[in-house]
Design a protein around this motif. Structure first.
Motif, PDB file in Angstrom:
ATOM      1  N   ASP A 179       0.141  -7.781   3.112  1.00 52.21           N
ATOM      2  CA  ASP A 179      -0.672  -7.846   4.302  1.00 52.21           C
ATOM      3  C   ASP A 179      -0.585  -9.188   5.025  1.00 52.21           C
ATOM      4  N   SER A 180      -0.662 -10.343   4.062  1.00 54.46           N
ATOM      5  CA  SER A 180      -0.521 -11.729   4.525  1.00 54.46           C
ATOM      6  C   SER A 180       0.621 -11.977   5.265  1.00 54.46           C
ATOM      7  N   THR A 181       1.818 -11.311   5.117  1.00 50.59           N
ATOM      8  CA  THR A 181       3.135 -11.587   5.366  1.00 50.59           C
ATOM      9  C   THR A 181       3.100 -10.765   6.737  1.00 50.59           C
ATOM     10  N   LEU A 182       2.520  -9.338   6.790  1.00 52.49           N
ATOM     11  CA  LEU A 182       2.546  -8.363   7.984  1.00 52.49           C
ATOM     12  C   LEU A 182       1.846  -9.248   9.101  1.00 52.49           C
ATOM     13  N   ARG A 183       0.600  -9.928   8.641  1.00 50.27           N
ATOM     14  CA  ARG A 183      -0.198 -10.483   9.814  1.00 50.27           C
ATOM     15  C   ARG A 183       0.480 -11.777  10.346  1.00 50.27           C
ATOM     16  N   SER A 184       1.552 -12.280   9.698  1.00 51.49           N
ATOM     17  CA  SER A 184       1.973 -13.656  10.130  1.00 51.49           C
ATOM     18  C   SER A 184       3.598 -13.381  10.702  1.00 51.49           C
ATOM     19  N   ASN A 185       4.143 -12.417  10.439  1.00 50.31           N
ATOM     20  CA  ASN A 185       5.588 -12.125  10.817  1.00 50.31           C
ATOM     21  C   ASN A 185       5.900 -10.695  11.153  1.00 50.31           C
ATOM     22  N   VAL A 186       6.209 -10.723  12.535  1.00 49.98           N
ATOM     23  CA  VAL A 186       6.463  -9.210  13.164  1.00 49.98           C
ATOM     24  C   VAL A 186       7.630  -8.656  12.721  1.00 49.98           C
ATOM     25  N   SER A 187       8.485  -9.434  12.064  1.00 50.31           N
ATOM     26  CA  SER A 187       9.820  -8.754  11.474  1.00 50.31           C
ATOM     27  C   SER A 187       9.692  -8.258  10.237  1.00 50.31           C
ATOM     28  N   VAL A 188       8.332  -8.160   9.748  1.00 47.13           N
ATOM     29  CA  VAL A 188       8.189  -7.434   8.549  1.00 47.13           C
ATOM     30  C   VAL A 188       7.168  -6.233   8.793  1.00 47.13           C
ATOM     31  N   GLY A 189       7.352  -4.961   8.612  1.00 44.39           N
ATOM     32  CA  GLY A 189       6.594  -3.886   9.056  1.00 44.39           C
ATOM     33  C   GLY A 189       6.546  -2.634   7.898  1.00 44.39           C
ATOM     34  N   LEU A 190       5.536  -1.991   8.522  1.00 43.05           N
ATOM     35  CA  LEU A 190       5.399  -0.558   7.713  1.00 43.05           C
ATOM     36  C   LEU A 190       6.416   0.493   8.100  1.00 43.05           C
ATOM     37  N   PRO A 191       6.541   1.306   7.180  1.00 41.73           N
ATOM     38  CA  PRO A 191       6.074   1.985   6.098  1.00 41.73           C
ATOM     39  C   PRO A 191       6.508   1.084   4.817  1.00 41.73           C
ATOM     40  N   LEU A 192       5.590   1.045   3.774  1.00 42.31           N
ATOM     41  CA  LEU A 192       6.003   0.339   2.611  1.00 42.31           C
ATOM     42  C   LEU A 192       6.135   1.168   1.305  1.00 42.31           C
ATOM     43  N   ASP A 193       7.097   0.772   0.687  1.00 37.93           N
ATOM     44  CA  ASP A 193       7.309   1.421  -1.021  1.00 37.93           C
ATOM     45  C   ASP A 193       6.729   0.455  -1.774  1.00 37.93           C
ATOM     46  N   LEU A 194       5.897   1.322  -2.704  1.00 34.12           N
ATOM     47  CA  LEU A 194       5.163   0.605  -3.904  1.00 34.12           C
ATOM     48  C   LEU A 194       5.501   1.473  -5.082  1.00 34.12           C
ATOM     49  N   LEU A 195       6.126   0.867  -6.029  1.00 27.18           N
ATOM     50  CA  LEU A 195       6.652   1.116  -7.247  1.00 27.18           C
ATOM     51  C   LEU A 195       5.797   0.732  -8.551  1.00 27.18           C
ATOM     52  N   VAL A 196       5.365   1.480  -9.385  1.00 30.78           N
ATOM     53  CA  VAL A 196       4.715   0.940 -10.692  1.00 30.78           C
ATOM     54  C   VAL A 196       5.545   1.494 -11.838  1.00 30.78           C
ATOM     55  N   TYR A 197       5.923   0.659 -12.737  1.00 30.59           N
ATOM     56  CA  TYR A 197       6.576   1.269 -13.862  1.00 30.59           C
ATOM     57  C   TYR A 197       5.680   0.780 -15.211  1.00 30.59           C
ATOM     58  N   GLU A 198       5.291   1.599 -15.971  1.00 30.69           N
ATOM     59  CA  GLU A 198       4.704   1.291 -17.046  1.00 30.69           C
ATOM     60  C   GLU A 198       5.467   1.036 -18.332  1.00 30.69           C
ATOM     61  N   ASN A 199       5.550   0.197 -19.264  1.00 30.00           N
ATOM     62  CA  ASN A 199       6.335  -0.316 -20.193  1.00 30.00           C
ATOM     63  C   ASN A 199       6.737   0.874 -21.271  1.00 30.00           C
ATOM     64  N   ASN A 200       7.914   1.099 -21.330  1.00 29.83           N
ATOM     65  CA  ASN A 200       8.375   2.149 -22.333  1.00 29.83           C
ATOM     66  C   ASN A 200       8.435   3.464 -21.551  1.00 29.83           C
ATOM     67  N   ARG A 201       8.188   3.711 -20.469  1.00 26.55           N
ATOM     68  CA  ARG A 201       8.099   4.915 -20.147  1.00 26.55           C
ATOM     69  C   ARG A 201       9.431   5.507 -19.687  1.00 26.55           C
ATOM     70  N   LEU A 202      10.364   4.610 -19.208  1.00 24.87           N
ATOM     71  CA  LEU A 202      11.589   4.961 -19.263  1.00 24.87           C
ATOM     72  C   LEU A 202      11.895   6.063 -17.915  1.00 24.87           C
ATOM     73  N   ALA A 203      11.134   5.964 -16.974  1.00 24.77           N
ATOM     74  CA  ALA A 203      10.974   6.865 -15.983  1.00 24.77           C
ATOM     75  C   ALA A 203       9.820   6.324 -14.855  1.00 24.77           C
ATOM     76  N   VAL A 204       9.992   6.437 -13.734  1.00 27.25           N
ATOM     77  CA  VAL A 204       9.052   6.034 -12.672  1.00 27.25           C
ATOM     78  C   VAL A 204       7.832   6.415 -12.994  1.00 27.25           C
TER      79      VAL A 204
END
Length: 298
Positions: A179-204
């Motif tokens: 969000d801080s980057t989006l507010r200060s630089n117009v060359s960065v934009g939505l949509p965003l991809d967010l991925l969370v990986y839990e240790n030892n799951r061996l899958a997204v």
């Protein structure tokens, strides 16, 4: 331009990328910067890219089938270090093929990559790969990497993230950084991809694409700005030329004292040129330097 952040924690990994590319103010496009290489139960790897889009796409496509001189690929190497080495070799292969032709048109071989994941029973690992194919690895003293427009979103990461941060808190911190980057630089934009990986799951573990209608991200954008303003307004204004003795005898705090009476600092003053005719409108006006001659200077 783009902004991507990857965070390595004791609990796992967090990856966040934007999707804006541009070649001038009137050529703006949307291309996803995050790619997942996954063989569930065996390995899960994430690649994020910044820089020249044609180069990064070439590296990504090559990586999926790339084998080194020993026949090794990201699908059969025993650990993430070897997988990062394979990625570095793929970058150098694209460089050998395309760099000279790009240079003939005045285009630099510009690409930055972030690569992380887990293979087998090995711990989660995170790497940043450079245009030469060399790379560095995140560690407990430096638990995150950024590529692209990194400067705007760095302060919150430095203040919040450490190896013991849980995955949800790290995801929230990454979104505030974005969000801080989006507010200060117009060359960065939505949509965003967010991925969370839990240790030892061996899958997204968790994945979401965030657009301007996403309720949680809207809440972050509004709440973070309001809270920052409230904190700012709660900090005292500076006290200039404070009488320290008087301050100690009152209930007011001395933490807001910016300068003390009787002690002044002076800026670096440039000397007037020779034969300079000072045309001060009033003889009562003194320069700051003149005012300090009777006091102690530092």
């Amino acid at each position: 331009m783009t902004y991507c952040v990857g965070i390595r924690l004791n609990a796992g990994l967090v990856f966040l990328s934007d999707s804006r590319t541009n070649a001038g103010v009137d050529q703006v496009g949307t291309f996803r910067k995050m790619s997942v290489f996954e063989n569930p139960g065996d390995r899960m790897m994430v690649l994020m890219t910044a820089g020249n889009l044609s180069i990064s796409q070439s590296v990504r496509e090559l990586l999926a089938d790339f084998k080194d001189e020993n026949g090794n690929s990201i699908w059969n190497v025993p650990n993430m270090y070897e997988a990062a080495r394979i990625l570095g070799s793929a970058v150098r292969t694209v460089h050998q093929r395309d760099a000279k032709a790009l240079a003939d048109f005045g285009i630099d071989f510009n690409v930055s990559l972030m690569f992380g994941g887990q293979i087998g029973e090995e711990r989660c690992r995170l790497f940043q790969i450079y245009a030469a194919g060399n790379f560095i690895e995140a560690h407990d003293e430096n638990t995150y990497f950024q590529i692209g427009e990194a400067k705007y979103g760095k302060p919150i990461l430095d203040r919040v993230i450490n190896p013991t941060t849980n995955l949800d808190e790290a995801a929230k911190c990454a979104l505030i950084s974005m969000d801080s980057t989006l507010r200060s630089n117009v060359s960065v934009g939505l949509p965003l991809d967010l991925l969370v990986y839990e240790n030892n799951r061996l899958a997204v573990t968790r994945f979401v694409t965030i657009d301007e209608k996403n309720q949680y991200f809207q809440m972050i954008r509004n709440t973070w700005g309001q809270q920052l303003k409230a904190v700012f307004e709660g900090i005292e204004a500076p006290i200039w030329d404070a009488n320290v003795t008087l301050e100690k005898n009152t209930q007011s705090t001395s933490s807001a004292i910016l300068s003390q009476s009787g002690t002044r600092n002076t800026p670096v003053l440039v000397a007037h040129p020779r034969n300079f005719d000072s045309k001060t409108s009033s003889g009562e006006i003194q320069s700051f330097a003149s005012q300090t001659t009777s006091g102690k200077q530092h």
